[in-house]
Design an enzyme around this catalytic site. Structure first.
Site, short mmCIF file in Angstrom:
data_model
loop_
_atom_site.label_atom_id
_atom_site.label_comp_id
_atom_site.label_asym_id
_atom_site.label_seq_id
_atom_site.Cartn_x
_atom_site.Cartn_y
_atom_site.Cartn_z
CD GLU A 7 -3.06 1.16 2.24
OE1 GLU A 7 -2.68 0.87 3.47
OE2 GLU A 7 -4.22 1.75 2.05
N GLY A 140 3.14 2.34 11.10
CA GLY A 140 2.96 1.99 12.33
C GLY A 140 2.42 0.55 12.41
CB ALA A 141 0.49 -1.53 12.13
CG MET A 142 0.19 -3.00 5.32
SD MET A 142 -0.92 -1.69 4.89
CE MET A 142 -1.83 -2.54 3.60
CD GLU A 143 -4.73 -1.82 5.98
OE1 GLU A 143 -3.87 -1.22 6.65
OE2 GLU A 143 -5.35 -1.12 5.25
CG HIS A 180 -6.36 1.33 12.91
ND1 HIS A 180 -6.72 2.54 12.89
CD2 HIS A 180 -5.74 0.83 11.81
CE1 HIS A 180 -6.63 3.07 11.54
NE2 HIS A 180 -5.93 2.10 10.77
CD GLU A 181 -3.12 -1.67 11.21
OE1 GLU A 181 -3.46 -2.15 10.04
OE2 GLU A 181 -2.82 -0.65 11.55
CG HIS A 184 -7.86 -1.47 8.22
ND1 HIS A 184 -8.59 -0.59 7.63
CD2 HIS A 184 -6.59 -0.77 8.53
CE1 HIS A 184 -7.85 0.61 7.50
NE2 HIS A 184 -6.80 0.53 8.27
#
Ligand code: ZN
Length: 759
Positions: A7, A140-143, A180-181, A184
């Protein structure tokens, strides 16, 4: 090891594809990897074939999904796992030997899957969910579907080494990020935005839902109040002329990363919160569930969601919400009371002080004298009125007052708060009489924490925009000195920091008096909380202790510095000293750096040793955040070179920028210019890059400097950061204007001196 991050638009660099979110496909992934390594992808492993030192790993075919969610990770890991009530296998992968540090995130992920399955009434669609922490990660992070990748700082939790108090801040951060992740996996992965214009459907919703879910799992953390800090940064960003609408036209792939910003996340989640509180929990949840079912495995546009909400609620959601998502900015609502008639006027709020053109449909909520006496309506035009006689005459409020039974006393005590609990994305300006009554209500503690937060935040913004004097803001801040709510006090501290930054340029000779006034305001809370945590104390006290001690150290409070240095010495002898917790360590590090100059650098050297020895990423992060706080520009320059060295992970350099001292800003700007080519080479223009601009440029508050920055970038700007750069320069000009306004308040230095001496 290797990990992918596709992304927004990088899947095309890995394999040929139609790399757009609406063009979903099923993926069958096969990897050839060294025999001893773990290979992960979106789906479970179907089979493996050995071939000497190499194994070929075949993964099951995925369901229909967008290219940006495809992921693979190859590396050496230890893992922990659990299975949800629905039989989904959840595994958390950690660096070798650190699998215990993944247990907390595992617990949260399992809870999240169960909770969202219930909330959306749609089961988690894949057979497994893996979560991996990797040592270098720009965001921070990726879903990625079924394979969430985190920066180690946002997933690993050294529970075994931590005391109860140490654990709390970290637990909260990890919970919100994981919630949050995992959200998603529904919002984004199952139902995907049609195009990047609708990115906020992913990010705004995942953010809002993560607070809802965290609040459900840990109600004692009161995260909805902390959500206001989120709303506040959205409000701040969106009061720039160079802001953009939530639904923003994206015509070039290189510009997509720029909109992963406070508008898509913070404003996006805040307008959802506004709508949700207007429609009510039950209708909102039912609508989301219908939306999820209708668009599962497909793509959706913003208007598709509004249509579902309109159908389910009977409210014209589309008309209402398009005023918030299709135009940038938000309204300032000016309020006047004439007899029993409240008059409202909306105008677009801009920090430049100019009035914008925008017009919104604003869900106005208000209460009079008590949270029991409420009213709400939609303000659809520029001006509007509402008769609130019924509120004046209803039997009684929390004071036992109504206008009928005691008009004089009522007149003295009544108050009106607009935008109850700050659930709306707008600011309010009260006429003087209403403002005075509201201040009295704050002093008497009749007003809720979110409303106290909002009144201060709005006044601060009005002051920045030149619509209110700094002296009136300082007087209001004095009213907050007895406050003990974490979110309110941290906003108060934030306002203190901001004022110091501009006052430093307006009246440099009396900035120490200003700092002293802020120390006076914060001292009562500091004394109440002390340095050491008390067993069984509320979570928010732990957080507040950290914030206040840091502020006192930053403002140069001698007592705090003495305590901090003494405790730091004890830390040098014993890394597990009970004299410093994870939260108060940061104050000690600030004190150490505020005392550091080229001529006096012993403690700085010791702090660097602690950094080098630290075995948790969080401890390294804490130190990096404050290394540049020295008042000596040469030390700041040295620290920046250290941050860019191989001793600091590439992803971590941004922590260091946030702590740059005002005295060190020229050095930092020089460093940025001198290292420009090096920075582009080493860090690229991805997600990390924005911080190089925003954090360093934001330290200035003069038009001369804004011109200088513009000139430097005149032939260096690219599409990848053009908008962020313009926003940063606009902020410098806004502050320059604020400095000029402050200089015109000639009596200010004397007033501040009096406030400082008064104690
Ligand atoms: Zn997200």
């Amino acid at each position: 090891m290797a990990a992918t991050q596709f992304e927004a638009v990088d899947a095309r660099r890995c394999f040929p594809c139609w790399d757009e979110p609406a063009l979903k496909a099923a993926f069958q992934i096969t990897l050839d990897v060294p025999l001893e390594l773990t290979a992960l992808s979106n789906m479970p492993i179907l089979k493996e074939k050995l071939n000497g030192d190499i194994k070929t790993v075949y993964f099951e075919e995925s369901p229909m999904m967008s290219t940006y969610l495809v992921a693979v990770v190859v590396g050496s890991f230890d893992s922990v796992e659990e299975t949800t009530a629905d039989g989904i296998r959840v595994r958390v992968y950690c660096p070798p030997g650190k699998s215990d540090n993944g247990k907390f995130a595992l617990h949260v992920a399992v809870k999240a899957l169960e909770l969202y399955t219930r909330y959306f009434s749609v089961p988690y669609p894949l057979p497994k969910l893996d979560m991996v922490a990797v040592p270098e990660f720009a965001g921070g992070a990726m879903e990625n579907y079924g394979l969430i990748i985190y920066r180690e700082n946002d997933m690993l939790h050294d529970e075994l080494q931590s005391t109860a108090a140490k654990k709390q801040r970290l637990s909260e951060q990890i919970t919100v990020v994981a919630m949050h992740e995992v959200a998603h996996q529904w919002f984004g992965n199952l139902v995907t935005m049609e195009w990047w214009t609708h990115l906020w459907l992913n990010e705004g919703f995942a953010t809002w839902v993560s607070y809802m879910a965290t609040d459900n799992l840990f109600p004692e953390w009161k995260v909805w109040t902390q959500f206001l800090q989120y709303t506040a940064s959205g409000l701040h960003m969106d009061s720039l002329e160079k802001s953009h609408p939530i639904e923003v036209e994206i015509i070039h792939a290189r510009a997509v990363l720029e909109i992963f910003d406070a508008i898509s996340y913070e404003k996006g989640s805040a307008v959802i919160q506004m709508l949700q509180s207007y429609l009510g929990d039950a209708i909102f949840q039912k609508s989301l569930s219908s939306y999820m079912k209708r668009y599962a495995w497909k793509n959706a546009k913003t208007e598709d969601l509004w249509s579902v909400l309109t159908e389910e609620s009977g409210v014209e959601v589309t008309n209402l919400m398009e005023t918030w998502t299709k135009q940038k900015g938000y309204p300032l609502i000016s309020v006047n009371l004439n007899g029993h008639i409240l008059a409202f006027e909306q105008s677009q709020f801009l920090l430049s002080g100019l009035a914008g053109e925008g017009l919104w449909i604003v869900p106005i909520t208000l209460c009079l004298g008590s949270y029991e006496r409420q009213k709400k309506f939609l303000l659809k035009t520029r001006c509007g009125e509402i008769d609130i006689s019924d509120l004046f005459n209803s039997p009684s409020d929390c004071l036992g007052l109504s206008e009928e039974n005691d008009p004089e006393k009522f007149k003295e005590h009544f108050w009106i708060k607009i935008n109850i609990y700050q659930s709306g994305f707008y600011r309010v300006k009260y006429e003087d009489k209403l403002a005075t009554q509201l201040i009295k209500a704050i002093e008497s503690n009749y007003v809720s924490a979110p409303d106290k937060f909002g009144i201060l935040d709005d006044t601060h913004a009005l002051c920045q925009a030149g619509k209110q004097s700094l002296s009136s803001l300082l007087t209001l801040m004095g009213v907050y000195r007895k406050d003990i709510d974490y979110t309110v006090v941290s906003n108060l501290i934030e306002v203190c920091y901001n004022i110091v930054k501009v006052y430093y340029d307006a009246f440099p000779d009396s900035v120490d008096y200003l700092r002293q006034y802020f120390i006076n305001i914060l001292r009562p809370s500091a004394e109440r909380l002390g340095w050491e945590s008390v067993s069984g104390e509320p979570h928010l006290n732990v957080l507040l202790r950290g914030e206040i001690s840091m502020a006192l150290a930053s403002f140069g409070d001698e007592k705090t510095h003495e305590d901090a240095i003494r405790r730091f010495k004890s830390l040098l002898m014993d890394r597990n000293t009970p004299l410093l917790s994870a939260d108060t360590k940061r104050a000690a590090y600030i004190a150490v750096m505020r005392k550091t100059t080229v001529a006096s650098r012993n403690y700085f050297e010791s702090l660097l040793s602690i950094y080098r020895e630290a075995d948790t990423v969080q401890e390294k992060e804490r130190i990096l955040r404050h290394l540049a706080a020295s008042p000596d520009p040469d030390i700041v320059m040295e620290v920046l070179n250290f941050l860019a060295s191989d001793e600091v992970r590439d992803q971590d350099i941004i922590y260091g920028f946030r702590g740059i001292s005002l005295e060190g800003r020229e050095a930092a700007w020089k460093w940025l210019k001198d290292h420009w080519d090096f920075i582009l080479n080493k860090y690229g223009t991805g997600l990390l890059f924005t911080n190089f601009l925003t954090d360093i440029i934001a330290l200035f508050s003069s038009n001369e400097k804004a011109d200088e920055v513009e000139a430097f970038f005149a032939n260096r700007t690219t599409l990848a950061f053009a908008m962020n750069l313009k926003q940063s320069i606009e902020q410098v000009r806004i502050k320059a204007r604020w400095v000029q306004n402050i200089k015109q308040e000639e009596s200010l230095p004397e007033l501040i001196k009096q406030l400082a001496i008064k104690g």
